[in-house]
Design a protein around this motif. Structure first.
Motif, PDB file in Angstrom:
ATOM      1  N   LEU A  57     150.894  44.216 -30.761  1.00 27.29           N
ATOM      2  CA  LEU A  57     152.044  45.098 -30.619  1.00 27.29           C
ATOM      3  C   LEU A  57     152.280  45.490 -29.166  1.00 27.29           C
ATOM      4  O   LEU A  57     151.379  45.419 -28.328  1.00 27.29           O
ATOM      5  N   ASP A  58     153.489  45.971 -28.890  1.00 33.28           N
ATOM      6  CA  ASP A  58     153.796  46.513 -27.565  1.00 33.28           C
ATOM      7  C   ASP A  58     153.235  47.926 -27.412  1.00 33.28           C
ATOM      8  O   ASP A  58     152.885  48.338 -26.311  1.00 33.28           O
ATOM      9  N   LYS A  59     153.171  48.652 -28.530  1.00 33.42           N
ATOM     10  CA  LYS A  59     152.671  50.019 -28.493  1.00 33.42           C
ATOM     11  C   LYS A  59     151.268  50.095 -29.101  1.00 33.42           C
ATOM     12  O   LYS A  59     150.901  49.284 -29.945  1.00 33.42           O
ATOM     13  N   GLN A  60     150.511  51.088 -28.677  1.00 29.83           N
ATOM     14  CA  GLN A  60     149.125  51.235 -29.096  1.00 29.83           C
ATOM     15  C   GLN A  60     149.008  51.525 -30.596  1.00 29.83           C
ATOM     16  O   GLN A  60     149.663  52.440 -31.118  1.00 29.83           O
ATOM     17  N   HIS A  75     151.704  53.114 -35.072  1.00 26.30           N
ATOM     18  CA  HIS A  75     151.504  52.989 -33.629  1.00 26.30           C
ATOM     19  C   HIS A  75     151.814  54.321 -32.965  1.00 26.30           C
ATOM     20  O   HIS A  75     152.498  55.191 -33.527  1.00 26.30           O
ATOM     21  N   LEU A  76     151.295  54.491 -31.775  1.00 27.61           N
ATOM     22  CA  LEU A  76     151.489  55.707 -31.003  1.00 27.61           C
ATOM     23  C   LEU A  76     152.555  55.466 -29.941  1.00 27.61           C
ATOM     24  O   LEU A  76     152.909  54.320 -29.642  1.00 27.61           O
ATOM     25  N   ASN A  77     153.038  56.531 -29.347  1.00 25.61           N
ATOM     26  CA  ASN A  77     154.098  56.409 -28.338  1.00 25.61           C
ATOM     27  C   ASN A  77     153.512  56.193 -26.949  1.00 25.61           C
ATOM     28  O   ASN A  77     153.701  56.995 -26.027  1.00 25.61           O
ATOM     29  N   LYS A  78     152.766  55.113 -26.824  1.00 22.00           N
ATOM     30  CA  LYS A  78     152.235  54.713 -25.520  1.00 22.00           C
ATOM     31  C   LYS A  78     151.978  53.213 -25.556  1.00 22.00           C
ATOM     32  O   LYS A  78     151.833  52.621 -26.634  1.00 22.00           O
ATOM     33  N   PRO A  79     151.948  52.566 -24.391  1.00 17.56           N
ATOM     34  CA  PRO A  79     151.761  51.110 -24.362  1.00 17.56           C
ATOM     35  C   PRO A  79     150.444  50.698 -25.010  1.00 17.56           C
ATOM     36  O   PRO A  79     149.449  51.419 -24.950  1.00 17.56           O
ATOM     37  N   SER A  80     150.452  49.526 -25.620  1.00 13.96           N
ATOM     38  CA  SER A  80     149.236  49.012 -26.248  1.00 13.96           C
ATOM     39  C   SER A  80     148.226  48.592 -25.202  1.00 13.96           C
ATOM     40  O   SER A  80     148.582  48.171 -24.089  1.00 13.96           O
ATOM     41  N   SER A  90     145.382  44.061 -30.963  1.00 10.64           N
ATOM     42  CA  SER A  90     146.786  44.438 -31.082  1.00 10.64           C
ATOM     43  C   SER A  90     147.708  43.347 -30.550  1.00 10.64           C
ATOM     44  O   SER A  90     147.573  42.890 -29.421  1.00 10.64           O
TER      45      SER A  90
END
Length: 366
Positions: free
Chosen positions: A238-241, A302-307, A236
């Motif tokens: 990305l910033d989000k998971q 992406h999900l609503n949590k940090p990557s 990843s």
């Protein structure tokens, strides 16, 4: 006689002919006597067998009586799965292999032949992903992904075709593509590009084998969004998971399509109506589909949590194994009606015609 005149003569003929007879009269290639064995009489090779679709397919194939040859990089997971199946009375062996290496793929084929004498179906399923914008992903990462997602399919196809031709008996090659092999996407551009390559390879090889009337069935599976640990294994940027959001199909639906194709020669199997719809809309309305994808695919990958940290992925080393499902969020379907319809096309067409006739009759009475 020209092909056009041949076609006209066929059209003028009132005698009913089958598709096979039409192909023969037009001197077009058609497989002869391509009858695949039942799963209970098969040896099946499955790559990427340690998790997700491969894990589910291995368990389902074994439960139907197939002998399975399991391949992946995660030896611990392979040992556990093999022991599980053997304890249930199902013949299974494993080969620790990096399918991005041709020599490893050849060892898989050699091991299957040494242990069982042959194999009947080869499933090219191994795959991984990278979440990140195309301009940010390094070229080394792109090459590594292509080794697993594309070159493994090339190596597996060649090993299987060589074996089937040598044996002289029909066999099946089943390549697991993607909804993003029919229609590009944002954020997973590298994955989409590799799957486009898989789709092109599969279609081209199928035509060549058909032309020479080789005893090989070549099927391309087109899964929609599937609930597997794929997102957790991905690298990843990305910033989000990474993760699927929206309509998600179970890996069992893909396994069902794979196992049906192992027994019945099929050109394509779409898993989920979204996969077929994306391919169709992308062909008919490409610019509109671009805009829809740009709008929809950014928030739903992406999900609503940090990557997770960038170095926690399976791009260069094995990911964790023995998990069928992932941490995706959304509307999780219990199966794919599209797969079930595809398994019985004649019956499904009759039902559709019947429903249409009933609807037309009801409308006429108004």
């Amino acid at each position: 006689m020209s092909q056009n005149k041949q076609e006209e003569s066929l059209a003028d003929n009132n005698t009913k002919v089958t598709d096979t007879e039409v192909l023969e009269k037009l001197r077009l290639p058609v497989f002869k006597n391509l009858v695949l064995k039942k799963l209970a009489d098969q040896v099946m090779v499955i790559t990427g067998a340690s998790s997700g679709i491969g894990l589910v397919t291995a368990r389902m194939a074994a439960s139907k009586g197939a002998k399975v040859v399991l391949a992946a990089r995660n030896e611990k997971a392979l040992k556990q799965l093999t022991a599980e199946l053997n304890e249930q009375g199902h013949p299974a062996i494993y080969v620790k292999a990096d399918v991005g290496r041709e020599e490893d793929v050849n060892i898989i084929a050699e091991t299957a032949i040494k242990e069982f004498g042959h194999f009947n179906t080869w499933v090219n399923n191994a795959g991984l992903s990278i979440y990140g914008h195309a301009m940010e992903v390094t070229n080394d990462d792109i090459r590594q992904l292509f080794d697993t997602n594309f070159w493994s399919v090339v190596y597996g196809t060649k090993a299987a075709v060589s074996h089937f031709k040598k044996e002289g008996s029909p066999g099946a090659i089943i390549n697991v593509g993607s909804i993003f092999g029919d229609r590009g996407t944002v954020i997973q551009s590298t994955y989409a590009a590799a799957k486009f390559a898989v789709h092109g390879w599969t279609e081209s090889v199928r035509m060549e084998l058909e032309k020479e009337n080789a005893p090989v069935s070549v099927t391309l599976i087109h899964p929609g969004r599937i609930d597997t640990p794929y997102n957790e294994h991905a690298k990843s940027y990305l910033d989000k998971q990474p993760g699927h959001r929206g309509m998600i199909y179970p890996p069992e639906a893909v396994a069902e399509a794979i196992l049906h194709s192992a027994e019945n020669p099929k050109r394509d199997m779409y898993v989920g109506s979204q996969a077929k719809a994306a391919a169709l809309l992308g062909t008919l309305f490409p610019r509109l589909t671009d805009k829809v994808m740009e709008k929809v695919m950014y928030p739903t990958q992406h999900l609503n949590k940090p990557s997770q940290p960038m170095d926690e992925n399976n791009l260069y080393q094995p990911g964790y194994g023995m998990h069928e499902r992932g941490t995706n969020k959304g509307w999780k379907r219990s199966g794919s009606m599209y797969v079930k319809v595809s398994k019985y096309p004649v019956l499904s067409s009759m039902i559709a015609v019947g429903i249409g006739a009933i609807a037309w009759s009801a409308w006429k009475r108004k």
